[in-house]
Design an enzyme around this catalytic site. Structure first.
Site, PDB file in Angstrom:
ATOM      1  N   LYS A   1       0.859  -1.190   0.000  1.00  0.00           N
ATOM      2  CA  LYS A   1       0.000   0.000   0.000  1.00  0.00           C
ATOM      3  C   LYS A   1       0.882   1.222   0.000  1.00  0.00           C
ATOM      4  O   LYS A   1       2.012   1.183   0.500  1.00  0.00           O
ATOM      5  CB  LYS A   1      -0.880   0.020   1.249  1.00  0.00           C
TER       6      LYS A   1
HETATM    7  N1  GLU Z   1      -7.162  -0.150  -3.240  1.00  0.00           N
HETATM    8  C1  GLU Z   1      -7.915  -1.321  -3.538  1.00  0.00           C
HETATM    9  C2  GLU Z   1      -7.979  -2.244  -2.329  1.00  0.00           C
HETATM   10  O1  GLU Z   1      -7.852  -1.801  -1.219  1.00  0.00           O
HETATM   11  C3  GLU Z   1      -7.442  -2.021  -4.803  1.00  0.00           C
HETATM   12  C4  GLU Z   1      -6.003  -2.450  -4.807  1.00  0.00           C
HETATM   13  C5  GLU Z   1      -5.543  -2.980  -6.163  1.00  0.00           C
HETATM   14  O2  GLU Z   1      -6.354  -3.077  -7.075  1.00  0.00           O
HETATM   15  O3  GLU Z   1      -4.347  -3.271  -6.276  1.00  0.00           O
HETATM   16  O4  GLU Z   1      -8.236  -3.408  -2.443  1.00  0.00           O
END
Ligand code: GLU
Length: 428
Positions: free
Chosen positions: A117
């Site tokens: 993240k």
């Molecule tokens: N931000 C989204 C999540 O928390 C998607 C992450 C992604 O597609 O890599 O799952």
């Protein structure tokens, strides 16, 4: 606990520390697993943590410093995957928690990814489009040593969108000298994005809700009342899809508060109104509610789709829904989990309920790598197949071990990563 900067808009003056929540969930789940204790300790730690302070030129010529993070929690099952968040609430601990949850989410639904993240401390609403472009490109260029289609693949999250993903893809591509669409997902369709990616998280939340309702015999959408906290990418698409299926949506909210109509809101009209006015307040035939009131409204299904730490020991005793489907990551604290469990409220956990986003991100990455694109029907068919399979295996695990769905989901995911780690062995 961290003090929320814009605390007036939050349910609580303080947001429970998300990393403490993630670690507490982990410690609970591993107790049930037959894994080597060294492996258990290993998976508790983020693999890498990157933090950067970088300058951005504002439109008036001033140069302002910004802080950003990118945490790779795990790369055991493949390249790390996860979104980038722009928010003033970003902390290193929050990013650590969200990265860990990405690891479990990808493992739970069998994607060949680890978890990551990123976050930048910025309120994107206070920046012009040109400033956002410069900020995104500079942050992306700082991430280049960590990023690649085979190492770390970012995506949108709270406060970021498809246009920003296009800037990241372009910055990376300009640096290496050729176009690399697979380095980031959630891009616009005209630069290698996937059909259905925008809608995927919200749609997945509703697919899981419909399945959970079906399993308890509730098959008449018209008799089911939903309340949704959050009207961003997850909440608004969840509302739209649920409305199309015939469910009644009584209340929705954004960071400034919510609106309520006990007879149900006209969601297509509300989405037009929101696009025009940038606010929910004042929508015809609705009354205002605060975010705190919204969570305890009478309804059948509550969908927290805003941010972490919203359902706590303080409001869990007053929740009236009989089912909670987590659109956000980490919206419920472990103490609240216990209270909901005791009260017999079924909770479909985040790493399952909101996995639709990363599942379609995976489809996007596969399409980019193969340079072969699918139609929307194929995307939705495969999304539903993966989610229902994962729902079924989680429900099976819950039944087998007599645990709730959160515990079962965490157990399957952690077990999968742990077993892979044991097979790979510890280097050197
Ligand atoms: N931000 C989204 C999540 O928390 C998607 C992450 C992604 O597609 O890599 O799952």
């Amino acid at each position: 606990m961290v003090v929320a900067l814009n605390s007036a808009n939050h349910v609580l003056d303080t947001i429970p520390n998300a990393y403490q929540t993630a670690l507490a969930q982990y410690d609970r789940a591993v107790r049930y697993l037959d894994l080597d204790e060294n492996v258990i300790e290993y998976m508790r730690w983020p693999r890498r943590e990157f933090s950067v302070n970088f300058p951005v030129k504002r439109d008036d010529g001033r140069v302002e410093m910004f802080t950003g993070y990118r945490v790779h929690h795990s790369t055991v099952l493949g390249p790390s995957k996860g979104g980038i968040r722009y928010s003033l609430d970003v902390t290193l601990d929050e990013v650590r928690a969200l990265a860990m949850w990405m690891t479990w989410k990808c493992a739970l639904v069998h994607l060949p990814y680890g978890g990551a993240k990123g976050g930048v401390l910025v309120d994107p609403k206070t920046m012009s489009q040109a400033e956002l472009e410069r900020l995104t490109r500079r942050y992306a260029s700082e991430l280049i040593p960590l990023m690649s289609p085979h190492a770390d693949i970012p995506a949108p999250d709270m406060g970021t969108n498809a246009q920003m993903m296009a800037w990241i893809m372009d910055t990376y591509s300009m640096t290496v000298g050729y176009s690399v669409p697979a380095v980031v997902t959630g891009k616009p369709v005209n630069v290698g994005g996937s059909l259905g990616r925008n809608e995927a998280t919200g749609r997945g939340v509703i697919i899981c809700m419909v399945e959970a309702l079906k399993r308890r015999g509730d098959t008449d959408p018209g008799s089911i009342r939903l309340v949704i906290q959050g009207f961003g990418n997850v909440g608004s698409h969840a509302a739209a899809y649920a409305y199309d299926l015939g469910y009644k949506i009584l209340a929705v909210s954004d960071v400034n508060g919510g609106i309520y109509n006990p007879k149900g809101l006209d969601i297509p009209a509300l989405r037009r109104y929101y696009a025009q006015n940038g606010a929910l307040a004042g929508f015809p035939n609705s009354e205002p509610v605060t975010n705190a009131e919204l969570l305890t409204l009478p309804c059948d299904v509550l969908i927290p789709a805003a941010m972490e730490g919203q359902i706590t020991k303080n409001n869990a005793p007053r929740i009236q829904a009989s089912m909670i489907v987590e659109g956000a990551n980490g919206p419920t604290t472990p103490e609240a989990d216990d209270i909901l469990d005791e009260r017999g409220i079924l909770l479909v956990p985040d790493i399952l309920a909101n996995a639709g986003g990363v599942i379609v991100s995976y489809f996007e990455w596969v399409q980019d790598l193969q340079a072969f694109f699918w139609d929307e029907e194929e995307v939705y068919r495969q999304l539903e197949r993966i989610l229902l399979r994962s729902y079924d295996s989680t429900a099976h695990m819950a039944e087998q071990h007599n645990v709730n769905m959160r515990m079962a989901a965490q157990m399957s995911a952690i077990n999968r990563v742990g077993k892979a780690l044991m097979t790979r062995g510890i280097y050197p």
